[in-house]
Design an enzyme around this catalytic site. Sequence first.
Site, PDB file in Angstrom:
ATOM      1  N   GLU A  41     -59.866   2.671 -10.239  1.00 37.98           N
ATOM      2  CA  GLU A  41     -60.995   2.248 -11.431  1.00 37.98           C
ATOM      3  C   GLU A  41     -61.319   3.196 -12.229  1.00 37.98           C
ATOM      4  O   GLU A  41     -61.242   4.649 -11.948  1.00 37.98           O
ATOM      5  CB  GLU A  41     -62.314   1.981 -10.528  1.00 37.98           C
ATOM      6  N   GLY A 127     -68.855 -12.605 -17.308  1.00 34.54           N
ATOM      7  CA  GLY A 127     -69.455 -11.235 -17.201  1.00 34.54           C
ATOM      8  C   GLY A 127     -69.569 -10.802 -15.639  1.00 34.54           C
ATOM      9  O   GLY A 127     -70.465  -9.971 -15.454  1.00 34.54           O
ATOM     10  N   LEU A 130     -64.444  -9.890 -13.349  1.00 42.10           N
ATOM     11  CA  LEU A 130     -63.207 -10.730 -12.780  1.00 42.10           C
ATOM     12  C   LEU A 130     -62.155 -10.928 -13.835  1.00 42.10           C
ATOM     13  O   LEU A 130     -61.405 -11.809 -13.775  1.00 42.10           O
ATOM     14  CB  LEU A 130     -63.503 -11.777 -11.957  1.00 42.10           C
ATOM     15  N   SER A 133     -62.215 -12.455 -19.752  1.00 39.90           N
ATOM     16  CA  SER A 133     -61.577 -12.534 -21.024  1.00 39.90           C
ATOM     17  C   SER A 133     -60.008 -12.293 -21.056  1.00 39.90           C
ATOM     18  O   SER A 133     -59.370 -12.929 -21.857  1.00 39.90           O
ATOM     19  CB  SER A 133     -62.318 -11.370 -21.921  1.00 39.90           C
ATOM     20  N   ASP A 180     -56.288  -5.309 -16.964  1.00 38.87           N
ATOM     21  CA  ASP A 180     -56.431  -6.654 -16.704  1.00 38.87           C
ATOM     22  C   ASP A 180     -55.602  -7.539 -17.549  1.00 38.87           C
ATOM     23  O   ASP A 180     -55.080  -8.598 -16.798  1.00 38.87           O
ATOM     24  CB  ASP A 180     -58.011  -7.086 -17.389  1.00 38.87           C
TER      25      ASP A 180
HETATM   26  C1  GLA Z   1     -62.653  -3.009 -17.261  1.00 36.76           C
HETATM   27  C2  GLA Z   1     -61.619  -2.742 -18.209  1.00 36.76           C
HETATM   28  C3  GLA Z   1     -60.114  -2.064 -17.614  1.00 36.76           C
HETATM   29  C4  GLA Z   1     -60.551  -1.018 -16.703  1.00 36.76           C
HETATM   30  C5  GLA Z   1     -61.604  -1.353 -15.800  1.00 36.76           C
HETATM   31  C6  GLA Z   1     -62.230  -0.259 -15.043  1.00 36.76           C
HETATM   32  O1  GLA Z   1     -62.182  -3.967 -16.379  1.00 36.76           O
HETATM   33  O2  GLA Z   1     -61.055  -3.732 -19.142  1.00 36.76           O
HETATM   34  O3  GLA Z   1     -59.174  -1.930 -18.665  1.00 36.76           O
HETATM   35  O4  GLA Z   1     -60.707   0.032 -17.477  1.00 36.76           O
HETATM   36  O5  GLA Z   1     -62.581  -1.752 -16.526  1.00 36.76           O
HETATM   37  O6  GLA Z   1     -61.123   0.240 -14.306  1.00 36.76           O
END
Ligand code: GLA
Length: 379
Positions: A41, A127, A130, A133, A180
């Site tokens: 993360e 929001g 998950l 977007s 993501d």
């Molecule tokens: C959000 C961002 C990702 C990543 C996470 C943290 O989900 O969209 O790119 O940085 O936070 O790991």
Amino acid sequence: MGETLGAHVFRAKQIAGDFEARFGERPRIFHAPGRVNLIGEHTDYNEGYVMPAAIELGTFVAASPRTDRRLAVHSMQFDESCEIEIDAARPRGDWTDYVAGVAVMLERAGFRIGGANLLIASDVPLGAGLSSSAALEVAVAMALAPGPVEAPALIERRTLAKLCQRAENEFVGVQCGIMDQFIACHARAGNLLMLDCRSLEYAYVRLPGGVKLVIANTMVRHDLAASEYNKRRAECAMAAAYFGKSLRDVKLSDVDGAAMPDLLRRRARHVVTENARVLEARAALERGDLRAFGNAMYRSHASLRDDYEVSCAELDALVAMARDLRGVHGSRMTGGGFGGCTISLVEERHLDEARRALMRVAEVYVSSPAGAAVEIMDF
Ligand code: GLA
């Protein structure tokens, strides 16, 4: 997998009906999944490692072409419609920016869009961390540049992911990393994806059978989430400048010995130790050692809470609760933080028990690792 596809086809039939009622045409339908990150993360924007999986919640986009360079868009979730002129698209500060942003970035990348009617139907909670977007961006991108039916993969998937990230960075104005969008484009059912965010090389790591992803939604999203995310990025950039290299290349001994402000040291320590934990977790999974994998998840959470300071009381409480439940291998906050969800790895035979306990304080979704964005055929 078959079950999920069956459910998708069923849902696509309904959506096609809604689309025909609204636009009077038969659409093509695309689906992109939400995601949960198992470990790694706040490492993606530091050229580090992440290990997400797609989930069974996702976003459908039904589409038919137009020739007037306009997008007529309807969102079922918001029960709102809008028209976007591709040549005059400007951010409005709402959900339509994800659609317009993707259209603009596709054009910039050389894909000419004639225009489209679009209907959006999603079951990814908004929001909640998950990636609703990214799911929307990827499904819209596939719908706007779909390629011929017999060869739907017109855009190479790595390009697709980058293009959607660019829409979010440059049009929506969120400085997210690549994780993501990348997982939405590359997920494989039953597997976690190990991604090197520097080279974008990736590998699949199978999740053993008999284990489920249990997502617990705190239903809170603290106002700080966006501003603190950008602040963490800036702090990492400062720490990297101090070391004269990407945090990906910094060693723990460098961090411990560095004469730098304590806050920057802690931010750097999270990133450096988190990258090590992803590698450790991957090795654990490859030898089928879920206990060791789960242990890395707990340590990841502690590091996000203490060194990176992106957790919150609600997330900490859910992780503490999961830790005491039977059949839970590991648990941690997932996504950006400051609210949103925790992810726990749970033995299927203890699933009901764990779900019931978590449901007392959170909304709970159970999933297996799902597949990547697809065009849904034969509905
Ligand atoms: C959000 C961002 C990702 C990543 C996470 C943290 O989900 O969209 O790119 O940085 O936070 O790991």
